[in-house]
Enzyme design. Structure first.
Site, PDB file in Angstrom:
ATOM      1  N   ALA A 122     -46.092  42.703  -0.064  1.00  0.00           N
ATOM      2  CA  ALA A 122     -47.491  43.035  -0.372  1.00  0.00           C
ATOM      3  C   ALA A 122     -48.167  43.593   0.870  1.00  0.00           C
ATOM      4  O   ALA A 122     -47.516  43.807   1.898  1.00  0.00           O
ATOM      5  CB  ALA A 122     -48.222  41.787  -0.847  1.00  0.00           C
ATOM      6  N   ASN A 123     -49.447  43.885   0.795  1.00  0.00           N
ATOM      7  CA  ASN A 123     -50.214  44.288   1.981  1.00  0.00           C
ATOM      8  C   ASN A 123     -51.598  43.650   1.926  1.00  0.00           C
ATOM      9  O   ASN A 123     -51.924  42.948   0.970  1.00  0.00           O
ATOM     10  CB  ASN A 123     -50.281  45.815   2.094  1.00  0.00           C
ATOM     11  CG  ASN A 123     -50.966  46.434   0.903  1.00  0.00           C
ATOM     12  OD1 ASN A 123     -52.137  46.190   0.656  1.00  0.00           O
ATOM     13  ND2 ASN A 123     -50.230  47.227   0.120  1.00  0.00           N
ATOM     14  N   ARG A 124     -52.383  43.902   2.953  1.00  0.00           N
ATOM     15  CA  ARG A 124     -53.645  43.166   3.099  1.00  0.00           C
ATOM     16  C   ARG A 124     -54.838  43.790   2.378  1.00  0.00           C
ATOM     17  O   ARG A 124     -55.959  43.374   2.579  1.00  0.00           O
ATOM     18  CB  ARG A 124     -54.004  43.041   4.584  1.00  0.00           C
ATOM     19  CG  ARG A 124     -53.099  42.140   5.343  1.00  0.00           C
ATOM     20  CD  ARG A 124     -53.638  41.929   6.748  1.00  0.00           C
ATOM     21  NE  ARG A 124     -52.655  41.298   7.590  1.00  0.00           N
ATOM     22  CZ  ARG A 124     -52.405  39.994   7.579  1.00  0.00           C
ATOM     23  NH1 ARG A 124     -53.083  39.205   6.766  1.00  0.00           N
ATOM     24  NH2 ARG A 124     -51.483  39.494   8.373  1.00  0.00           N
TER      25      ARG A 124
END
Ligand code: C5P
Length: 413
Positions: A213-215
């Site tokens: 995932a990413n932020r």
């Protein structure tokens, strides 16, 4: 470029304290502010405070001979690029609608040929009064621009309704739109349009319990969807996993992976405008395990082979049939922001890129850009780059969607 000047007329209302914040924010953008206060305004804020924040003297008296010799109402108007009235009280609106000129503020307003933006602020019953409604209609017909009023709690305890002055950043966004020659349209200019927005991160599974995932928080895309809906559009928001509440009046399609996002986008075309604000994962795991990967003694860590995800923005921008009239992408950059984003616009084949300066850390943009509530962007179009000031994400969204509305009205885009 010469410094642009806003002539701020402060009316006598409790919201006058917010005009101090407006002056600060406006000067932070490199604009000069000169202030005229009505007599009633000085009951709410002191000319000393206003003068300290504008960095120049405050004007209030129409009949001061000194002032008329040095700088009178004609010159005050001539030397401004835009006049902002905040707060615009019911009384000031009535005077302006009827052409009164019995004090410096109203004389300036009658004498000016510059654009005028007013931020009404009053008790909800005063705003709803037929006389104020008539005056507002007259002012709108005279070409006066409005920002707000908003709906919510009033300064008087227990009072709620429409009449709250727009927030300083909102007034500034409207003022800058006028200074940049973008019409600030009130009402619902996106009525009858379909706007598609992607937002949030994507989750790319490694196995049934793990993912890449990413932020991305999804805040900017959600704000864009909400702004488009406020401006009257039918909105489809294709969202990766976020912790955000569904924006009101928006059709939300929740997805997890990039491939699901692309299918959901394609299933929801056609659209008049498509805005790709999602932080789509560039890669996914080539063959995500159907069972949870086991930690076995002696075998070490598994090697994850990655493959590229589809580029949703480029896919839609390069469609032969059914391409939205406006395809807009985002570009998060940390250096050579405009240069990189301009190249990205061409590579992806989209119409506009919102270039996001994510190097701005806490301090210059409260909370940082990623996950924070403010944003510092440049709008890259075929005509070049436009620098926007640091704005709340909701302001960026509003400004962008108003710009979309104006462009969709033009023939042949
Ligand atoms: O290539 P880059 O990720 O910097 O491009 C960012 C823009 O492209 C954003 O508008 C993002 O939503 C969009 N994008 C996309 N699909 C991808 C990668 C990026 O729609 N796979």
């Amino acid at each position: 470029m010469t410094q642009r000047t806003i002539l701020l007329i402060i009316g006598g209302g409790i919201a006058a304290y917010k005009s101090l914040e407006f002056i600060r924010r406006t000067r932070e953008r490199g604009l000069a502010v000169r202030a005229v206060m009505t007599r009633a305004a000085s009951q709410f804020v002191t000319p000393l405070a206003v003068g300290a924040l504008t960095g120049s003297r405050v004007f209030s008296d129409l009949f001061s001979l000194d002032d008329e010799q040095e700088i009178g109402h004609i010159r005050l108007s001539r030397e401004a690029d835009l006049i902002v009235v905040a707060p615009a009280t019911a009384d000031l609106m009535a005077k302006l609608a009827n052409g009164h000129a019995d004090d410096l503020a109203t004389a300036v307003l009658l004498a000016t040929d510059k654009p005028v933006l007013i931020a009404p602020a009053m008790n909800p019953r005063m705003w709803a009064h037929p006389a104020t409604c008539r005056n507002a209609a007259t002012l709108a017909a005279d070409g006066i621009h409005f920002v707000g009023p908003g709906t919510g709690e009033m300064a008087e305890r227990g009072e709620a309704g429409t009449g709250r002055m727009a927030e300083p950043l909102q007034i500034l966004a409207a003022a800058e739109a006028l200074l940049h020659g973008v019409p600030h349209i009130d009402g619902q200019p996106l009525q009858g349009r379909h706007v598609l927005v992607t937002s949030g991160p994507t989750h790319e599974p490694i196995d049934p319990v793990r993912y890449i995932a990413n932020r991305s928080s999804g805040k900017q895309g959600y704000a864009i969807a909400a702004a488009a809906a406020r401006l009257g559009a039918r909105v489809t928001l294709v969202s990766g996993p976020t912790a955000l509440a569904d924006p009101p009046g928006v059709n939300i399609v929740r997805v997890e992976t990039a491939r699901e996002m692309l299918s959901a986008v394609e299933a929801n075309l056609p659209a008049d405008a498509a805005i790709f604000a999602a932080a789509v994962a560039d890669w996914r795991v080539a063959s995500a395990g159907r069972h949870k990967l086991k930690k076995a003694a002696g075998t070490g860590a598994p090697a994850l082979a990655l493959v590229e995800n589809p580029d949703i923005l480029a896919t839609v921008a390069q469609r032969q049939a059914g391409r939205p009239r406006l395809v807009i992408g985002f570009a998060a950059e940390t250096e050579k922001v405009v240069e990189h984003a301009t190249a990205k616009r061409q590579r992806k084949g989209c119409d506009w890129i919102i270039a996001n300066d994510v190097s701005l850390a806490q301090g210059s943009v409260a909370g940082g850009v990623m996950g924070g509530d403010a944003n510092c962007v440049h709008l890259i179009t075929a005509a070049g780059a436009e620098d926007w000031p640091v704005l709340a994400k909701s302001e960026v969204a509003d400004r962008l969607m108003r710009r979309v509305a104006v462009t969709l009205r033009e023939p042949g885009t």
